[in-house]
Write an enzyme that holds these catalytic residues in place. Structure first.
Site, PDB file in Angstrom:
ATOM      1  CG  ASN A  26      -1.762   1.215   1.374  1.00  0.00           C
ATOM      2  OD1 ASN A  26      -2.421   1.612   0.414  1.00  0.00           O
ATOM      3  ND2 ASN A  26      -1.787   1.838   2.540  1.00  0.00           N
ATOM      4  CG  HIS A  86      -0.665   6.294   4.778  1.00  0.00           C
ATOM      5  ND1 HIS A  86      -2.035   6.113   4.835  1.00  0.00           N
ATOM      6  CD2 HIS A  86      -0.379   7.278   5.664  1.00  0.00           C
ATOM      7  CE1 HIS A  86      -2.545   6.953   5.718  1.00  0.00           C
ATOM      8  NE2 HIS A  86      -1.561   7.676   6.241  1.00  0.00           N
TER       9      HIS A  86
HETATM   10  C1  GAR Z   1      -2.764   8.917  -2.827  1.00  0.00           C
HETATM   11  O1  GAR Z   1      -2.197  10.105  -2.337  1.00  0.00           O
HETATM   12  C2  GAR Z   1      -2.546   7.776  -1.848  1.00  0.00           C
HETATM   13  O2  GAR Z   1      -1.368   7.896  -1.116  1.00  0.00           O
HETATM   14  C3  GAR Z   1      -3.742   7.938  -0.954  1.00  0.00           C
HETATM   15  O3  GAR Z   1      -4.798   8.246  -1.812  1.00  0.00           O
HETATM   16  C4  GAR Z   1      -4.283   9.043  -2.892  1.00  0.00           C
HETATM   17  C5  GAR Z   1      -4.856   8.520  -4.170  1.00  0.00           C
HETATM   18  O4  GAR Z   1      -4.572   9.397  -5.223  1.00  0.00           O
HETATM   19  N1  GAR Z   1      -3.988   6.761  -0.203  1.00  0.00           N
HETATM   20  C6  GAR Z   1      -4.496   6.788   1.034  1.00  0.00           C
HETATM   21  O5  GAR Z   1      -4.807   7.829   1.589  1.00  0.00           O
HETATM   22  C7  GAR Z   1      -4.659   5.435   1.702  1.00  0.00           C
HETATM   23  N2  GAR Z   1      -4.913   5.590   3.093  1.00  0.00           N
HETATM   24  P1  GAR Z   1      -4.780   8.951  -6.720  1.00  0.00           P
HETATM   25  O6  GAR Z   1      -6.166   8.304  -6.796  1.00  0.00           O
HETATM   26  O7  GAR Z   1      -4.720  10.193  -7.516  1.00  0.00           O
HETATM   27  O8  GAR Z   1      -3.719   7.962  -7.069  1.00  0.00           O
END
Ligand code: GAR
Length: 189
Positions: A102, A104
């Site tokens: 994952n 984060h």
């Molecule tokens: C990313 O910044 C990722 O790190 C985060 O969601 C975003 C998705 O962006 N993930 C989390 O917060 C998981 N807890 P994207 O859809 O533009 O790739």
């Protein structure tokens, strides 16, 4: 040939970046992108990128073996959560030990756990006047954001940075590091 499956819940800009990174690397295939949201922008990106995608609901994910069976059929070398917001059921974690990672958008163990995603994380960084934030790429276990850390990268945060500025800095780190770490893990197998 290595196969990866991506999970995403929202925009999918990381998915697009990962797909583009591996486009010219014939030894890695993005087998499919799985999402829990039928209107997620990631599905539009998959169509444009010509990547197979699949949408499932909570019952299929949590109460049936549907997604597990799909994954077993693909037999991926790595399952990559790229902005995926649901907890992975234990049976999937058990079926793919050390093969689910994952990303984060913060420096875990800070700002992790249920409900901490996207701009909520960046708001917490701003509210606490942190002078740095970053990304954490980690293995997935039964608890949100608690699996072994594979890689972290930091960026400086200035007092005048708004939530969107922090998000942009963190996204830039994600785009730079995530595909390379995925590639590294695949090559190390
Ligand atoms: C990313 O910044 C990722 O790190 C985060 O969601 C975003 C998705 O962006 N993930 C989390 O917060 C998981 N807890 P994207 O859809 O533009 O790739």
């Amino acid at each position: 040939m290595k196969n990866i499956v991506l999970f995403a819940s929202g925009s999918g800009s990381n998915v697009e970046n990962i797909v583009q990174y591996f486009q010219n690397k014939p030894n890695v295939t993005i087998a499919s992108v799985l999402t829990n949201k039928r209107d997620a922008k990631v599905l539009d990106r998959c169509n444009v990128l010509n990547i197979s995608s699949l949408c499932f609901n909570k019952i299929a994910f949590q109460e049936t073996d549907c997604v597990l069976d799909i994954l077993k059929g693909i037999n991926p070398d790595l399952i990559v959560l790229a902005g995926f917001l649901w907890k992975i059921p234990e049976k999937i974690i058990k079926a793919f030990p050390n093969k689910i990672i994952n990303i984060h958008p913060a420096l875990l163990p800070k700002y992790g756990g249920k409900g901490m995603y996207g701009n909520k994380v960046h708001k917490a960084v701003k509210d606490n006047s942190d002078i740095e934030s970053g990304i954490t790429i980690h293995y997935v276990n039964e608890n949100y954001d608690e699996g072994a850390i594979i890689h972290q990268a930091k960026t400086k945060i200035h007092p005048e940075d708004e939530i969107d500025d922090i998000a942009a800095k963190v996204h830039a780190l994600e785009y730079e590091h995530f595909p390379k770490i995925i590639e590294h893990l695949l090559l190390a197998q």
